[in-house]
Structures are given as C-alpha cells and as structure tokens.
Design a protein around this motif. Structure first.
Motif, short mmCIF file in Angstrom:
data_model
loop_
_atom_site.label_atom_id
_atom_site.label_comp_id
_atom_site.label_asym_id
_atom_site.label_seq_id
_atom_site.Cartn_x
_atom_site.Cartn_y
_atom_site.Cartn_z
N PHE A 408 0.83 -1.19 0.00
CA PHE A 408 0.00 0.00 0.00
C PHE A 408 0.87 1.26 0.00
CE2 PHE A 408 -3.20 2.55 2.54
CZ PHE A 408 -4.14 2.59 1.54
N ARG A 411 2.57 1.68 -3.36
CA ARG A 411 1.66 2.07 -4.43
C ARG A 411 1.24 3.55 -4.34
NH1 ARG A 411 -4.03 -0.90 -5.29
NH2 ARG A 411 -4.93 0.65 -6.66
N TYR A 412 1.08 4.03 -3.12
CA TYR A 412 0.63 5.42 -2.95
C TYR A 412 1.71 6.26 -2.27
CZ TYR A 412 -3.81 3.32 -4.16
OH TYR A 412 -4.81 2.64 -4.80
N SER A 415 1.33 10.12 -1.95
CA SER A 415 0.27 10.51 -1.02
C SER A 415 0.73 10.29 0.42
CB SER A 415 -1.01 9.71 -1.28
OG SER A 415 -1.66 10.21 -2.42
N PHE A 416 1.50 9.22 0.62
CA PHE A 416 1.97 8.97 1.98
C PHE A 416 2.97 10.01 2.46
CE2 PHE A 416 -0.11 4.87 2.03
CZ PHE A 416 -0.50 4.83 3.36
N ASN A 418 2.88 13.05 1.71
CA ASN A 418 2.05 14.18 2.10
C ASN A 418 1.23 13.91 3.36
OD1 ASN A 418 2.75 16.17 0.17
ND2 ASN A 418 1.72 14.93 -1.38
N LEU A 419 0.88 12.67 3.55
CA LEU A 419 0.15 12.30 4.77
C LEU A 419 1.05 12.49 6.00
CD1 LEU A 419 -2.47 11.02 5.97
CD2 LEU A 419 -1.33 8.81 5.76
N LYS A 421 3.72 14.42 6.17
CA LYS A 421 3.93 15.87 6.30
C LYS A 421 2.76 16.50 7.02
CE LYS A 421 6.33 17.34 2.12
NZ LYS A 421 6.06 18.01 0.84
N SER A 422 1.55 16.08 6.63
CA SER A 422 0.35 16.65 7.25
C SER A 422 0.36 16.42 8.75
CB SER A 422 -0.92 16.01 6.66
OG SER A 422 -0.95 16.19 5.27
N PHE B 13 -7.81 5.63 -1.20
CA PHE B 13 -6.76 6.00 -2.14
C PHE B 13 -7.08 5.65 -3.58
CE2 PHE B 13 -4.51 6.16 1.78
CZ PHE B 13 -3.42 7.00 1.59
N ILE B 19 -5.86 11.51 -1.19
CA ILE B 19 -6.65 10.87 -0.12
C ILE B 19 -8.08 11.36 -0.24
CG2 ILE B 19 -7.00 10.82 2.38
CD1 ILE B 19 -3.93 10.91 2.66
N PHE B 119 -7.57 19.09 5.36
CA PHE B 119 -6.13 19.33 5.32
C PHE B 119 -5.43 18.28 4.45
CE2 PHE B 119 -1.81 19.63 6.82
CZ PHE B 119 -1.66 20.99 7.03
N TYR B 120 -5.83 17.03 4.59
CA TYR B 120 -5.21 15.95 3.82
C TYR B 120 -5.60 16.05 2.35
CZ TYR B 120 -5.03 14.31 8.62
OH TYR B 120 -4.85 14.24 9.97
N LYS B 123 -3.41 18.65 0.80
CA LYS B 123 -2.00 18.24 0.71
C LYS B 123 -1.78 17.19 -0.37
CE LYS B 123 0.75 20.44 3.04
NZ LYS B 123 2.03 20.83 2.45
N THR B 124 -2.79 16.37 -0.63
CA THR B 124 -2.59 15.25 -1.55
C THR B 124 -3.36 15.40 -2.86
OG1 THR B 124 -4.45 14.00 -0.62
CG2 THR B 124 -2.30 13.63 0.39
#
Lengths: 488, 298
Positions: A408, A411-412, A415-416, A418-419, A421-422, B13, B19, B119-120, B123-124
């Motif tokens: 997972f 694959r992403y 996005s991770f 950024n997750l 970072k968030s 996803f 997200i 927020f997510y 960001k994504t």
C-alpha cells in the motif's frame, strides 16, 4: 550514567558535518570514502547488538538523531543526513536506528529519502516534530538554545545532551490501575451515573499518582565519573546534581484502555444497556458471564483514536489530571518531573492485570503508545485525534504508533509523503511506523526460520521478528491485522 | 435534499487522486453480475444479516436483535416499512452481523465529515468521491455547487448509464469522472447489464467533446463477460474512436461475497485473472492502440 545502559548517539549529522567539510576541503576525504566510513561505523556499532540490549533483543538505545531546525527555523539537514539514511537503507539492520527531527520547513528531498527508508520496513526513521517538541521544552524550563539542540535519550524522550542528568524513564504510571482498583472495591456498587463514576476515577487517579511519585522520592544515582567528564558539570559529579538540568521523566501506559473503558461505561449507563454492577460482575469473570458484553465493549461506540470531540476531551482530561499532580512537584534531585505518553511497558504490565471494561481480556497487552486498541480507525482520524492531545505539558515521549501495509505504501508513495507531512503540520508530536506485509508476518509466526531477516518495530527499537517473545509477535500480528482492515 | 447512501468511507486511495472520502450512493441503473457492492443496487433500505459473523453461530446466546422476531434470519423476510427508521439496528448488533443498508444524509452532515480531512485533501490533491451504486441517478447539482464553493475536489464514479441531462447538469462541477468500460455490445449490455448502451455512448461523446482530461477509464477484466474476444475487439475500437490515452485494468475480485450472503443472495466466485494474463492483455491493447495501460490491484 552508571547502571544505565541506554544512551543515544546524538545528532551525528550535525556533530560530524564540520569534520566532513574540513576533510573534503583538505582533500583527505571524498563523498564515497565518507559513505564507506559511515557504513563501517554503523556496521561496527551494530555488532553484538543483542548483548547491548536491555529488556528485549534490539533494545539498545543506539539512536542516531538527524535533521532538525535551528532557532531561526532553518532546517539543519546536510549531506550527511542523506548519507546516514541511505546507508541504513542499504544495510537493512534493525540497530542502530534513526530519529529524524522534522518541522514545517523540512525539505521535500529529506521527506522523500526518509519515507523511502521507512518503506524498507526497518521500523525507522521515527519522526519527531520540532514545532511541537521545542516549544514544549522551552515552556518546561529548558533554555532557548538548549531546546533547539534536543536529542532523544534512548527511545524518544527528548534530552538535552551534554548538560543534563535527566533520567527520562524512572516511573511508569498505569492509568488503568485506578479503574481496576475501583472495580475491585465496593465503592462503585451504588453508582447510577457516569458523572459519579468519573469523579471516583479522578479521585483514585490522583491518589495513585501521588502514591507512585512518593515511591521515587528517594531515588539516587551512582557516581558516574566518565559521564560527569563528558557533561558540563558544576564541580560536582553528575549523580550529585552537578549538571545544569536534573529533571526526571515519568511515562504513562494504559491510556487507550482507560479511555475506552470510560467511554463504554458512559455509553452503557446512559443507554441503560448495562448497569455498573452488571458490568463489574461480567468483567470480573473475564467476560465469561456474558460474552456479548465483550464484543459490545470492543466494537460499539466511539473509541480512543476517533477524531471525535468527546474522545479528545476525555483523553486530555485524564492526562491533565496527571499533569496537575505532577507539574509543581520538585524531584529528589531538585529538578522537575516530565510526563510522557509512550511507555514500553504495555505487554509486561498487561500480563498482571485482570480483564477491563474496554474489552481487554485478562492478561492481555495494554494499548501501544498513542494508537487505537479497538475500532475501525483510519490514519487520518488517528492523526486528527493525536494532533489535539496535550503535548505542551506531556512531551516526554509522545509517539503515535501506526502500521502501514508495505504494498500500500509503495503504491501510494507520494500521497503517503504528504500524509506524513500533514501529521507534522497539524502538530502531531512524534510518529513511528511499522511497514509490514501481514501475510508474510503471519507466515513468519508459524515458520520463523523462513524469515530470518524480517524486522519489526517494538517500542523505541527495531529488532528481528524471530528474536521476539511470542506475546510480542502475536501482538504485532494482531495490530497489523487491525490496521489492515482499513488500508484500502 | 437527502441522499440515500450505504456508507461514507474516509481515507480512500483508489477512487480518484490523493486521499479521498467516498460516498457510496444507494441505487444503480445496472445489474453487473460481478458487482462487488450488491448492497448499493436497490434504491431503498435493506436488512442484512451475516450468519458467519453472528455470535449465535458461535454458540453465544446473544439476543440483542431479537425484537419482534424470534431469530435474526427473520429480518431478511420482513417487508420494509419506509416510514419506520431502522437505523437503530446498526447500533444493536455487537459484531455488526445484522443491520440495515441505507441511511439518509443531508449536505451539512456530509460537509461536516469532509471538513475533518480537508487538510489531507489539500495536501494530496484529494477530495470527495461519489460512488455507489450510480450516483448520477440523484440530482446532485445543488450539492456539487455547494461543495465546489467550499473548494472540495469532486470525483464521480459512474457507469454513465444515465440520461444525458443528468450528466450535463453537473459536468462543469466535477473534477474527475471515473468510468468503467464494461460490455460494449448493445445486445449483450442489454442482456447482461440490463442497460442501454446508447445512453452510455451518448454520454461518452458528450464528455469527450467537452473535456476529455476529466475522464479516467477503467476496465474490469471478467472472464466470459468483459474478457471475451468480441468485447476486447470492441474495447480496442472504443479506445481508438474516442482517442482514450490512459486506461486502468483490473481483475474482477470476490471481495463482495459476504455482502451477497448477508442480503440473502447467492454468489458464485468469479475466476481471478492472474497478473501475467493482465500483462498479456495490457500488451495486446497497447500494440493496437496508443493507449497507456496500467494494471491496478484491489
């Protein structure tokens, strides 16, 4: 400190950088040779890691801190930060391990390299948020410049190197214990409202914390001449409070369990589903008397980790009670007490506790750091929840502990990044992550020899799965399955 | 307006960029045999009961749901009275084995849930995805307008088997359409999917004429249904005539099996398509067209 095995290695990218630049300038070093030297260094401190271990194999305290910001908010990562992370990625060793100090201005390339290393499944880097930890350290009383130079003492407890005696793990407070005491007494037999129960819990919690702090009032350390020499000491040995800071750290455990227990009790009483005496009677039999209550306890209602105002408030209320007891106390060395969320004692303490109303059965482990024990809680919910906890006064280890499926994450990947970072931007404190393949883990439990190099994160350390006691193996498997259910 | 949904799922996803929070609308215009969300087919609430999960099947004398019925199976026989709100049932079963699919939400409830993850999303590049079922059977214009005003990225997973007016109305407000290419022959679509392929083609033409960049096509690979010599030929024709640049293909899966059982429906496993076969298919399509194919896994 004499008798204290776990001492972190500090900010090696900062410590070594001037030497690196100098030698490059002189021509006695080039980047390839530096990589070679760092690799050999890491390999040699890895050697014999089992013999350096404290409680479990791998628990060595050999933590390298990288990155971080300075007092102007400028990021301090340098070439060595990358080299350390990339070399650890090549070596794939559980020990030493890395804590990466991050903040709102951590560059994208660092994030990329860090998540790339994380995706190897070695259980590190652990991310520590400077934007949360540094203000907390200052508010606690560490000097401005010192606060920017924090490292971790062993796992994740912030520590100012070279100027502190600070023993960051002198006491574990089990926040579930006061609730168990109430359940073992007849104090709750005539109670019909949650508010009454909550007042009793509060009272018992205060008594419990007071009593436990008393137990460490006579704490003494042995003289440590070597450490004293390496620390700025004012004419006295470090054990006699010669250092600038003499604070002691207290850890808490059982917070997820007590929060879930209280949420359940509240829900059951308010909906008149079960009375407190019924709950008490069923829990006492390890849920044998009415198994329906066990499933209800585990599956129904809001839970620790939900980003629901009620859960967040309850969690902060509990931790703030502990803060109010501890914050003005002077420790036997003249310093203060620091509080943290993340104790390594979840399995050991759990072994000796009876069943509890959160749906935890007799002898089962307590919750692991800041992470859900029950309920289908997604990472975004957990991050929202976690970012709203009180870290200003509770920072002595404040780790949100998650598991991500290895495929997972691959694959992403973006996005991770950024997750993660968030998590830092919304002011989560510290984050650690097992990147695992559940099926592989399950197979490894039954055929440990098939996966001699499978590494997992336990608390502030990583280790080979095969070397762990069975209860730790099962716990990580159970958590991987729980997290796996919402990974798509 | 209230929308009948089966679920709102946060932290997704695979339903659009970044997200996302996915809203599963209830009610569909098609009857795809391989559907993995059977609970979204009918546009009304339905009871479900999963015997495997039920504590009674484990020998535990649980009576939580036995209100006016003598055993949980009986719920599946009850004719639903739409004036009665059965949502409380979902709170009753301690293991989620029994309950009701279908609850109504209004826009402010949805916005409250979306805001938690704003927020997510930012960001994504994520946002909200309306899936189902067939979301475009509902008039979502006002909702989309409000969501856009709040700057949410909107994605719609649709079969496009809906009247063109429904699509036209919301087209401007949607950031991405995810569209399954299923069976592309008129007669078979009618026979198997119970849908009118002309509606689909008309909608595709509209989308491609206006903004083809908004569209992400997917192709579920199902033996004997979509994965036939004839349908692949039609797929290649489709890709060529609409100049499809990018297509995601994936094997049918059987993840919805338990849901069929819990609705009292039969289910026969579909044979999974192995990775190497998907690779072959990818090569086959790429050889004949200019389309880039990605294999995705669920």
């Amino acid at each position: 400190m004499a008798g204290h095995h776990l001492i972190g290695l500090g900010r090696l990218d900062q410590i070594l950088y001037s030497f690196y630049l100098n030698d490059i300038k002189k021509g006695s070093l080039n980047k390839d040779k530096a990589i070679f030297l760092i690799k050999e260094f890491l390999k040699s401190i890895h050697k014999g890691f089992k013999y350096k271990s404290n409680v479990l194999p791998g628990d060595t305290g050999q933590v390298i801190v990288l990155g971080g910001k300075d007092h102007m908010g400028k990021d301090q990562c340098n070439e060595l930060t990358f080299i350390f992370m990339n070399v650890m990625k090549d070596l794939k060793l559980p020990d030493p391990k890395i804590v990466l100090r991050v903040h709102e201005n951590t560059p994208d390339e660092i994030w990329y390299t860090a998540i790339d290393l994380l995706s190897e499944g070695l259980g590190y880097p652990l991310f520590s948020n400077d934007d949360v930890i540094i203000p907390a350290l200052q508010k606690f009383g560490y000097e401005f410049n010192d606060s920017y130079n924090y490292v971790v003492s062993a796992c994740w407890e912030p520590h100012i190197p070279g100027v502190s005696l600070d023993q960051n793990n002198v006491l574990n407070l089990n926040l579930l214990e006061p609730l168990i005491t109430l359940f073992n007494s007849n104090l709750i037999d005539n109670i019909n409202s949650f508010d009454e129960f909550w007042s009793l819990y509060k009272k018992e919690l205060i008594r419990y914390v007071e009593e436990n702090i008393k137990s460490i009032e006579k704490i003494k350390f042995k003289p440590s001449p070597l450490l004293s020499l390496l620390t700025e000491c004012r004419k006295k040995d470090i054990s006699e409070c010669g250092a600038k800071y003499n604070h002691l750290g207290i850890l808490t455990v059982g917070l997820p369990n007590v929060v879930n227990s209280l949420l359940n009790i509240k829900r059951w009483i308010n909906t008149k589903k079960f009375s407190l005496s019924e709950i008490k009677a069923v829990v006492k039999t390890n849920f044998q008397k009415n198994p329906v209550l066990l499933y209800d306890a585990r599956n129904k209602g809001i839970k620790f980790g939900n980003d629901d105002v009620e859960v967040i408030e309850l969690t902060n209320n509990i931790i703030n009670i502990v803060v109010s007891v501890v914050e003005n106390k002077v420790n036997p060395l003249g310093g203060k007490y620091k509080l943290g969320y993340s104790s390594p004692a979840f399995v050991e303490i759990g072994k000796h506790l009876p069943a509890t109303p959160d749906g935890r059965k007799d002898k089962e482990s307590l919750g692991v750091h800041i992470s859900p024990t029950h309920g289908r809680i997604t990472l975004v919910e957990l991050f929202n929840f976690s970012s709203k906890l009180n870290y200003t006064k509770v920072f002595n280890g404040a780790v949100t502990d998650i598991i991500i499926d290895a495929h997972f994450l691959k694959r992403y990947f973006n996005s991770f990044i950024n997750l993660f970072k968030s998590f830092i931007l919304i002011k989560g404190a510290q984050l650690q992550c097992n990147v695992l393949d559940y099926k592989k883990l399950l197979d490894a439990l039954n055929n440990p020899n098939k996966y001699p190099n499978l590494i997992v994160r336990v608390w502030g350390f990583s280790t080979y799965f095969k070397d762990l006691p069975i209860e730790y193996q099962q716990l990580i498997l159970q958590r991987a399955r729980q997290y796996g259910t919402f990974n798509y | 307006m209230e929308l009948l949904i089966t679920n709102i799922q946060r932290f997704c996803f695979s339903d659009g960029p970044g997200i996302r929070t996915v809203v599963f609308c209830k009610g569909c215009s098609l009857q795809c045999p391989w559907c993995c969300n059977p609970e979204t087919k009918n546009p009304f609430p339905e009871f479900f009961y999963n015997k495997k999960l039920c504590l009674r099947s484990k020998g535990i004398d649980c009576k939580e749901c036995l209100i006016e019925v003598s055993q949980p199976e009986d719920y599946l026989k009850i004719k639903i009275d739409y004036k009665v709100n059965y949502e409380f049932l979902n709170e009753i079963c301690p293991v989620g084995a029994l309950g009701i699919y279908g609850k109504k939400i209004n826009l402010s409830e949805l916005i409250e849930i979306l805001k938690k993850d704003e927020f997510y999303f930012k960001k994504t590049g994520g946002g909200v995805t309306f899936s189902g079922g067939e979301p475009l059977l509902n008039d979502l214009y006002f909702w989309f307008e409000q969501l856009k005003q709040l700057d949410f990225n909107i994605c719609v997973e649709t079969s496009l088997y809906v009247p063109l007016e429904n699509l036209k109305k919301i087209f401007e407000l949607v950031d991405t359409f995810i569209i399954d290419l299923k069976i592309l022959s008129f007669n078979e679509a009618k026979k198997i999917l119970k849908g009118n392929l002309n509606l689909f083609i008309e909608n595709v033409k509209f989308l491609m004429r206006h903004n083809s960049r908004k569209v992400l096509y997917r192709f579920p690979v199902v033996k004997e249904f979509t994965y036939t010599e004839k349908n692949l030929r039609l797929l290649v024709d489709f890709i060529k005539s609409f100049n499809v640049q990018y297509l995601e293909i994936f094997s049918v899966h059987n993840l919805g099996k338990e849901k069929y059982y819990s609705l009292g429906l039969d289910y026969n496993d579909f044979p999974l398509i192995q990775k190497n076969e998907l690779e072959k298919l990818k090569n086959f399509i790429e050889m004949q067209t200019l389309c880039n194919i990605s294999i995705i896994e669920f």
